[in-house]
Design a protein around this motif. Structure first.
Motif, mmCIF file in Angstrom:
data_model
loop_
_atom_site.group_PDB
_atom_site.id
_atom_site.type_symbol
_atom_site.label_atom_id
_atom_site.label_comp_id
_atom_site.label_asym_id
_atom_site.label_seq_id
_atom_site.Cartn_x
_atom_site.Cartn_y
_atom_site.Cartn_z
ATOM 1 N N MET A 1 41.901 33.574 35.878
ATOM 2 C CA MET A 1 42.490 34.175 37.045
ATOM 3 C C MET A 1 42.354 33.197 38.211
ATOM 4 O O MET A 1 41.294 32.653 38.455
ATOM 5 N N GLY A 2 43.427 33.003 38.927
ATOM 6 C CA GLY A 2 43.422 32.109 40.074
ATOM 7 C C GLY A 2 43.561 32.871 41.374
ATOM 8 O O GLY A 2 43.691 34.102 41.394
ATOM 9 N N ILE A 3 43.578 32.152 42.455
ATOM 10 C CA ILE A 3 43.641 32.777 43.775
ATOM 11 C C ILE A 3 44.974 33.491 43.997
ATOM 12 O O ILE A 3 45.062 34.426 44.784
ATOM 13 N N SER A 7 45.361 41.430 40.545
ATOM 14 C CA SER A 7 44.354 42.060 39.708
ATOM 15 C C SER A 7 44.273 43.545 40.023
ATOM 16 O O SER A 7 44.571 43.969 41.137
ATOM 17 N N GLU A 8 43.846 44.323 39.061
ATOM 18 C CA GLU A 8 43.635 45.756 39.255
ATOM 19 C C GLU A 8 42.172 46.051 39.604
ATOM 20 O O GLU A 8 41.796 47.201 39.768
ATOM 21 N N GLY A 29 31.247 46.507 43.181
ATOM 22 C CA GLY A 29 32.309 47.192 42.463
ATOM 23 C C GLY A 29 31.839 47.518 41.063
ATOM 24 O O GLY A 29 30.644 47.430 40.764
ATOM 25 N N ASP A 30 32.757 47.869 40.205
ATOM 26 C CA ASP A 30 32.429 48.214 38.831
ATOM 27 C C ASP A 30 31.846 46.995 38.120
ATOM 28 O O ASP A 30 32.553 46.049 37.807
#
Length: 69
Positions: A1-3, A7-8, A29-30
């Motif tokens: 994942m990049g900037i 995302s969820e 967070g989770d």
């Protein structure tokens, strides 16, 4: 994942001074519990980077709006 990847994932962000004279950015967070401490000079550099990024994002959004017209 990049900037630039969406995302969820959701998280809470808290920012404030610590009793030791540091600036804490706290992300929770989770499955995430991340305290990040910075000295005041570093925190001001981060704040400037945020302002610069916000200005860039604003320009990109305005550019995208004008292309749709």
């Amino acid at each position: 994942m990049g900037i630039n990847s969406e995302s969820e994932i959701s998280a809470n962000l808290q920012i404030g001074p610590t009793t030791l004279g540091m600036v804490r950015i706290y992300v929770a967070g989770d499955g995430i519990d991340l305290p990040l401490d910075f000295d005041p000079d570093e925190a001001e550099e981060i704040a400037q980077e945020l302002r610069t990024a916000a200005a860039g994002a604003r320009k990109m959004a305005e550019s995208a709006k004008s292309k749709k017209k």
